[in-house]
Write a protein that holds these residues in place. Sequence first.
Motif, mmCIF file in Angstrom:
data_model
loop_
_atom_site.group_PDB
_atom_site.id
_atom_site.type_symbol
_atom_site.label_atom_id
_atom_site.label_comp_id
_atom_site.label_asym_id
_atom_site.label_seq_id
_atom_site.Cartn_x
_atom_site.Cartn_y
_atom_site.Cartn_z
ATOM 1 N N UNK A 66 -32.197 42.855 10.257
ATOM 2 C CA UNK A 66 -32.416 42.500 8.580
ATOM 3 C C UNK A 66 -31.951 40.421 8.844
ATOM 4 N N UNK A 67 -32.555 39.925 8.224
ATOM 5 C CA UNK A 67 -31.774 38.171 7.886
ATOM 6 C C UNK A 67 -31.949 37.417 6.534
ATOM 7 N N UNK A 68 -31.515 36.349 7.336
ATOM 8 C CA UNK A 68 -32.292 35.039 6.161
ATOM 9 C C UNK A 68 -31.759 34.170 7.492
ATOM 10 N N UNK A 69 -33.183 33.418 7.319
ATOM 11 C CA UNK A 69 -32.964 31.499 7.420
ATOM 12 C C UNK A 69 -32.650 30.656 6.409
ATOM 13 N N UNK A 70 -32.023 30.265 6.658
ATOM 14 C CA UNK A 70 -31.404 28.959 5.535
ATOM 15 C C UNK A 70 -32.244 27.337 6.801
ATOM 16 N N UNK A 71 -33.006 26.796 5.461
ATOM 17 C CA UNK A 71 -33.017 25.234 5.779
ATOM 18 C C UNK A 71 -32.114 24.390 4.545
ATOM 19 N N UNK A 72 -31.722 23.307 4.962
ATOM 20 C CA UNK A 72 -31.297 22.579 4.073
ATOM 21 C C UNK A 72 -31.849 20.680 4.219
ATOM 22 N N UNK A 73 -32.156 20.384 3.422
ATOM 23 C CA UNK A 73 -32.518 19.048 3.163
ATOM 24 C C UNK A 73 -31.550 17.760 2.109
ATOM 25 N N UNK A 74 -32.785 17.611 1.159
ATOM 26 C CA UNK A 74 -32.017 16.871 0.405
ATOM 27 C C UNK A 74 -30.873 17.028 -0.264
ATOM 28 N N UNK A 75 -31.073 18.687 -0.699
ATOM 29 C CA UNK A 75 -29.802 19.244 -1.441
ATOM 30 C C UNK A 75 -28.318 18.394 -0.289
ATOM 31 N N UNK B 226 -27.801 21.348 -5.119
ATOM 32 C CA UNK B 226 -26.789 20.769 -4.886
ATOM 33 C C UNK B 226 -26.736 20.639 -6.802
ATOM 34 N N UNK B 227 -25.904 21.525 -7.121
ATOM 35 C CA UNK B 227 -25.637 22.023 -8.712
ATOM 36 C C UNK B 227 -23.754 21.949 -8.656
ATOM 37 N N UNK C 119 -29.218 16.773 7.200
ATOM 38 C CA UNK C 119 -29.732 18.256 7.584
ATOM 39 C C UNK C 119 -29.495 19.100 7.998
ATOM 40 N N UNK C 120 -29.660 20.310 7.932
ATOM 41 C CA UNK C 120 -28.679 21.594 8.157
ATOM 42 C C UNK C 120 -29.726 22.537 8.520
ATOM 43 N N UNK C 121 -29.435 24.075 9.040
ATOM 44 C CA UNK C 121 -29.557 24.676 8.931
ATOM 45 C C UNK C 121 -29.227 26.015 9.452
ATOM 46 N N UNK C 122 -30.009 27.260 8.918
ATOM 47 C CA UNK C 122 -28.882 28.312 9.780
ATOM 48 C C UNK C 122 -29.400 29.280 9.668
ATOM 49 N N UNK C 123 -28.887 30.416 10.537
ATOM 50 C CA UNK C 123 -29.365 31.931 10.932
ATOM 51 C C UNK C 123 -28.924 33.239 11.046
ATOM 52 N N UNK C 124 -29.035 34.206 10.263
ATOM 53 C CA UNK C 124 -28.310 35.005 9.961
ATOM 54 C C UNK C 124 -29.121 36.374 10.447
ATOM 55 N N UNK C 125 -28.520 37.266 11.534
ATOM 56 C CA UNK C 125 -29.427 38.426 12.171
ATOM 57 C C UNK C 125 -28.043 39.629 11.690
#
Length: 337
Positions: free
Chosen positions: A33-42, A282-283, A196-202
């Motif tokens: 199981x995991x997740x992918x995060x994609x960051x741009x403007x935030x 981003x808050x 920009x940023x990104x990440x992956x967790x497995x």
Amino acid sequence: MPRPDLDIPTRAPAATSKDDTILPFQVETLDLRGRVVRFGPAIDAILSRHSYPAPVAKLLGEAIVLTVLLGSTLKFEGRFILQTQSDGPVRMLVIDYTTPGKVRACARFDAARVASAVAAGAAEPGALLGCGHLAMTIDQGPDTARYQGIVALEGKDLEHAAHEYFLRSEQIPTRVRLAVAEELRAGTNGAHHRWRAGGLLLQFLPKSPERMRQADLDPGDAPEGTSPHVMPEDDAWVEGRSLVATVEDVELLDSDVSAEQLLYRLFHERGVRVFESRDLHAQCSCSRQGVEQMLRSFPQDDRDHMVENGKITVTCEFCNSTYVFEPMDVGEPGIRE
């Protein structure tokens, strides 16, 4: 005979994906199981609010991605707070993730030491952090106890710290990939930079507890000279972590490669299921009313020492918003200054 109620629809991976999203996924055949995060403007908004040197901004960006990867696993409403304290040029990072997708962050650093590290070509994340600790706190609200996990920082990067935490505290086989970079874009007013940023967790989460067994951690309490405890790794986990090790930074950052396409590249032979994505924002939680209440809670003598040029000025460390008050407006009730 196939059961229609259990059939899973299949489709090609989406060619595009939104920035500022979390995409959970599952590889059932490998118990992953995991997740992918994609960051741009935030993330660009968070990092651009402060005049951070580029290596500090990059390090804070990696911490933000790690916080979201971990905090988005919460199954309840609450906050996940990641904080570092160390002896390196970047002495503190604080990232606050509030479910389902609000994030804010800030860094404290020694500008002279950071500049020296950059000049010496020693501004890698591990060198900027130095030695200290990383704390992860789960806060479910005022009526519940906080849970906190701590892992040592030993002059290595945040990926290493995350792996050590899951190995020693959670004992869940885990792999994390983090990537942050500045992107140069041409515009009508000339070229400009944005983050920009990104990440992956497995994670390996088999149904059988026997498949989760791991070797004893070193050092243990065995007599000196005892051979280290060795446990063979599960083949499914060896395959999963080996595939994640092939992920390059550009694959996590490139807006032309969707998160679904990335997962398909990695796991198409085994089959990968994706779930509904969640948005990130981003808050900051600061407000004029909240700052005013905070000031009123201080003793009058403390407030007197805050006055400069006839005003009390408070700047939020997270979003860099500035609030200006007349001293009489935040004094004790009934007192006019």
